[in-house]
Design an enzyme around this catalytic site. Structure first.
Site, PDB file in Angstrom:
ATOM      1  N   ASN A   9      60.619 -23.186  24.814  1.00 48.28           N
ATOM      2  CA  ASN A   9      61.339 -22.211  25.631  1.00 48.28           C
ATOM      3  C   ASN A   9      60.317 -21.197  26.127  1.00 48.28           C
ATOM      4  O   ASN A   9      59.877 -20.345  25.364  1.00 48.28           O
ATOM      5  CB  ASN A   9      62.435 -21.534  24.786  1.00 48.28           C
ATOM      6  CG  ASN A   9      63.155 -20.447  25.567  1.00 48.28           C
ATOM      7  OD1 ASN A   9      62.925 -20.276  26.764  1.00 48.28           O
ATOM      8  ND2 ASN A   9      64.019 -19.699  24.900  1.00 48.28           N
ATOM      9  N   TRP A  10      59.955 -21.318  27.403  1.00 49.83           N
ATOM     10  CA  TRP A  10      58.907 -20.449  27.944  1.00 49.83           C
ATOM     11  C   TRP A  10      59.423 -19.087  28.362  1.00 49.83           C
ATOM     12  O   TRP A  10      58.656 -18.260  28.877  1.00 49.83           O
ATOM     13  CB  TRP A  10      58.192 -21.156  29.110  1.00 49.83           C
ATOM     14  CG  TRP A  10      57.324 -22.290  28.666  1.00 49.83           C
ATOM     15  CD1 TRP A  10      56.850 -22.505  27.404  1.00 49.83           C
ATOM     16  CD2 TRP A  10      56.810 -23.356  29.471  1.00 49.83           C
ATOM     17  NE1 TRP A  10      56.079 -23.639  27.381  1.00 49.83           N
ATOM     18  CE2 TRP A  10      56.029 -24.184  28.632  1.00 49.83           C
ATOM     19  CE3 TRP A  10      56.929 -23.703  30.816  1.00 49.83           C
ATOM     20  CZ2 TRP A  10      55.387 -25.327  29.096  1.00 49.83           C
ATOM     21  CZ3 TRP A  10      56.286 -24.835  31.284  1.00 49.83           C
ATOM     22  CH2 TRP A  10      55.525 -25.645  30.433  1.00 49.83           C
ATOM     23  N   LYS A  11      60.720 -18.871  28.252  1.00 46.93           N
ATOM     24  CA  LYS A  11      61.299 -17.564  28.580  1.00 46.93           C
ATOM     25  C   LYS A  11      60.766 -17.103  29.950  1.00 46.93           C
ATOM     26  O   LYS A  11      60.610 -17.921  30.847  1.00 46.93           O
ATOM     27  CB  LYS A  11      61.009 -16.579  27.447  1.00 46.93           C
ATOM     28  CG  LYS A  11      61.470 -17.151  26.096  1.00 46.93           C
ATOM     29  CD  LYS A  11      61.444 -16.192  24.960  1.00 46.93           C
ATOM     30  CE  LYS A  11      61.949 -16.898  23.706  1.00 46.93           C
ATOM     31  NZ  LYS A  11      62.083 -16.015  22.564  1.00 46.93           N
ATOM     32  N   HIS A  95      71.437 -18.381  24.486  1.00 45.69           N
ATOM     33  CA  HIS A  95      70.283 -17.847  23.747  1.00 45.69           C
ATOM     34  C   HIS A  95      70.557 -16.386  23.373  1.00 45.69           C
ATOM     35  O   HIS A  95      71.180 -15.654  24.136  1.00 45.69           O
ATOM     36  CB  HIS A  95      69.018 -17.956  24.605  1.00 45.69           C
ATOM     37  CG  HIS A  95      67.779 -17.685  23.828  1.00 45.69           C
ATOM     38  ND1 HIS A  95      67.354 -16.405  23.553  1.00 45.69           N
ATOM     39  CD2 HIS A  95      66.900 -18.512  23.221  1.00 45.69           C
ATOM     40  CE1 HIS A  95      66.237 -16.473  22.819  1.00 45.69           C
ATOM     41  NE2 HIS A  95      65.951 -17.752  22.604  1.00 45.69           N
ATOM     42  N   GLU A  97      68.770 -13.847  23.490  1.00 46.19           N
ATOM     43  CA  GLU A  97      68.303 -12.867  24.485  1.00 46.19           C
ATOM     44  C   GLU A  97      69.314 -12.747  25.628  1.00 46.19           C
ATOM     45  O   GLU A  97      69.504 -11.674  26.194  1.00 46.19           O
ATOM     46  CB  GLU A  97      66.905 -13.262  24.995  1.00 46.19           C
ATOM     47  CG  GLU A  97      65.842 -12.958  23.943  1.00 46.19           C
ATOM     48  CD  GLU A  97      64.637 -13.875  23.968  1.00 46.19           C
ATOM     49  OE1 GLU A  97      64.396 -14.558  24.990  1.00 46.19           O
ATOM     50  OE2 GLU A  97      63.921 -13.906  22.949  1.00 46.19           O
ATOM     51  N   GLU A 167      69.246 -20.175  15.600  1.00 47.93           N
ATOM     52  CA  GLU A 167      68.147 -19.235  15.823  1.00 47.93           C
ATOM     53  C   GLU A 167      68.541 -17.877  15.258  1.00 47.93           C
ATOM     54  O   GLU A 167      69.179 -17.071  15.965  1.00 47.93           O
ATOM     55  CB  GLU A 167      67.854 -19.088  17.321  1.00 47.93           C
ATOM     56  CG  GLU A 167      67.369 -20.341  17.996  1.00 47.93           C
ATOM     57  CD  GLU A 167      66.468 -20.030  19.194  1.00 47.93           C
ATOM     58  OE1 GLU A 167      65.345 -20.520  19.197  1.00 47.93           O
ATOM     59  OE2 GLU A 167      66.890 -19.279  20.088  1.00 47.93           O
ATOM     60  N   GLY A 173      60.592 -14.148  17.679  1.00 46.39           N
ATOM     61  CA  GLY A 173      59.502 -13.317  18.188  1.00 46.39           C
ATOM     62  C   GLY A 173      58.987 -12.297  17.192  1.00 46.39           C
ATOM     63  O   GLY A 173      58.247 -11.389  17.544  1.00 46.39           O
ATOM     64  N   GLY A 234      59.394 -20.571  20.924  1.00 49.52           N
ATOM     65  CA  GLY A 234      59.084 -19.580  21.957  1.00 49.52           C
ATOM     66  C   GLY A 234      57.578 -19.359  22.026  1.00 49.52           C
ATOM     67  O   GLY A 234      56.845 -20.136  22.637  1.00 49.52           O
ATOM     68  N   GLY A 235      57.099 -18.315  21.376  1.00 52.98           N
ATOM     69  CA  GLY A 235      55.697 -17.888  21.465  1.00 52.98           C
ATOM     70  C   GLY A 235      54.688 -19.014  21.299  1.00 52.98           C
ATOM     71  O   GLY A 235      53.747 -19.133  22.093  1.00 52.98           O
TER      72      GLY A 235
HETATM   73  P1  13P Z   1      59.766 -17.482  18.945  1.00 48.66           P
HETATM   74  O1  13P Z   1      59.314 -18.877  18.609  1.00 48.66           O
HETATM   75  O2  13P Z   1      58.792 -16.716  19.789  1.00 48.66           O
HETATM   76  O3  13P Z   1      60.213 -16.732  17.724  1.00 48.66           O
HETATM   77  O4  13P Z   1      61.072 -17.636  19.878  1.00 48.66           O
HETATM   78  C1  13P Z   1      62.099 -18.444  19.453  1.00 48.66           C
HETATM   79  C2  13P Z   1      63.065 -18.609  20.550  1.00 48.66           C
HETATM   80  O5  13P Z   1      63.700 -17.686  20.992  1.00 48.66           O
HETATM   81  C3  13P Z   1      63.216 -19.966  21.116  1.00 48.66           C
HETATM   82  O6  13P Z   1      64.339 -20.036  21.922  1.00 48.66           O
END
Ligand code: 13P
Length: 253
Positions: A9-11, A95, A97, A167, A173, A234-235
């Site tokens: 997930n590159w956000k 998600h 976020e 999640e 994050g 994510g990261g």
């Molecule tokens: P991180 O791996 O940066 O904690 O993010 C997880 C995420 O939100 C994947 O959708």
């Protein structure tokens, strides 16, 4: 046996050029792996270019969100038809976020899951508790409500196409991963809930993946935990090297 799924997930990171060059490198390094499903979720702007770069490989593309209507006067939104047209096979829905920063509610999330299924896009349905909810002992209540509301009116036929992503909000994050025991017990709870609602057979074909500070170091332990069938990253998905280290879990030794 369902195939494990590892999704990036590159956000709101990566320009089109950056996304395409990452995708090309992934295709070269891991584009023929077929014992696991690899998914890249770039921004809307990069979807079709990334899908083009992945064409002919086993790597699939996901959007990070969508609207439930096919078309309409909805400025700024993107419809399921547009995602299909761009080459998506998956769509991330609900998600944390989106819930926290953009006010998404269970009702809208449910409409999006229904729309995705109708259009044969595989939804990756995200849920999980906040730190405060965990600390006050409400994790299972919260997860149960999200399941009930998010999957309202989804049939036992359609549920098979859904991936549930647990999640925990406090692990996203933050560098704080849920321990395998913490994640494992919520995964088991989700599986049990699905079996109660849809029967053992349908429930066993639903993939349940974990997200929250997954990296190259903790992926082996997480993926060895019963009930964890993949990761939403994510990261650590932003660099080819670290994402490859995750994608190749089980073969890193
Ligand atoms: P991180 O791996 O940066 O904690 O993010 C997880 C995420 O939100 C994947 O959708």
């Amino acid at each position: 046996m369902v195939k494990p799924l590892i999704a990036a997930n590159w956000k709101m990171y990566k320009t089109i050029g950056e996304a395409v060059s990452f995708a090309r490198e992934m295709v070269g390094q891991a584009g023929s792996m077929d014992d696991r499903e690899i998914v890249l979720a770039p921004s809307f702007a990069s979807l079709s270019a990334v899908a083009e770069a992945c064409r002919g490989s086993t790597i699939r593309v996901a959007a990070q969100n969508m609207h439930w209507e096919e078309r309409g006067a909805c400025t700024g939104e993107v419809s399921p038809l547009m995602l299909l047209d761009a080459g998506c096979a998956f769509v991330i829905i609900g998600h944390s976020e989106r819930r926290r920063l953009f006010g998404e509610r269970d009702k809208g999330i449910n409409l999006k899951i229904q729309a995705a299924l109708k259009h044969r896009l595989n939804p990756i349905f995200c849920l999980g508790e906040s730190l405060e909810e965990r600390e006050s002992g409400r994790t299972f209540d919260v997860v149960e409500k999200q399941l009930e509301r998010g999957l309202n009116d989804i049939s036992s036929h359609d549920i098979r196409a859904v991936t549930v992503a647990y999640e925990p909000v406090w692990a996203i994050g933050t560098g704080k991963t849920a321990t395998p025991a913490q994640a494992g017990e919520v995964h088991a709870f989700i599986r049990k809930w699905l079996a109660g609602r849809y029967g053992e057979s349908a429930a066993s074909s639903v993939r349940i993946i974990y997200g929250g500070s997954v990296n190259e170091k903790n992926v082996e332990e997480l993926m060895a935990t019963p009930g964890i069938q993949g990761a939403l990253v994510g990261g650590a998905s932003l660099e080819v090297r670290s994402f490859l280290g995750i994608v190749r879990f089980g073969n890193n030794g």
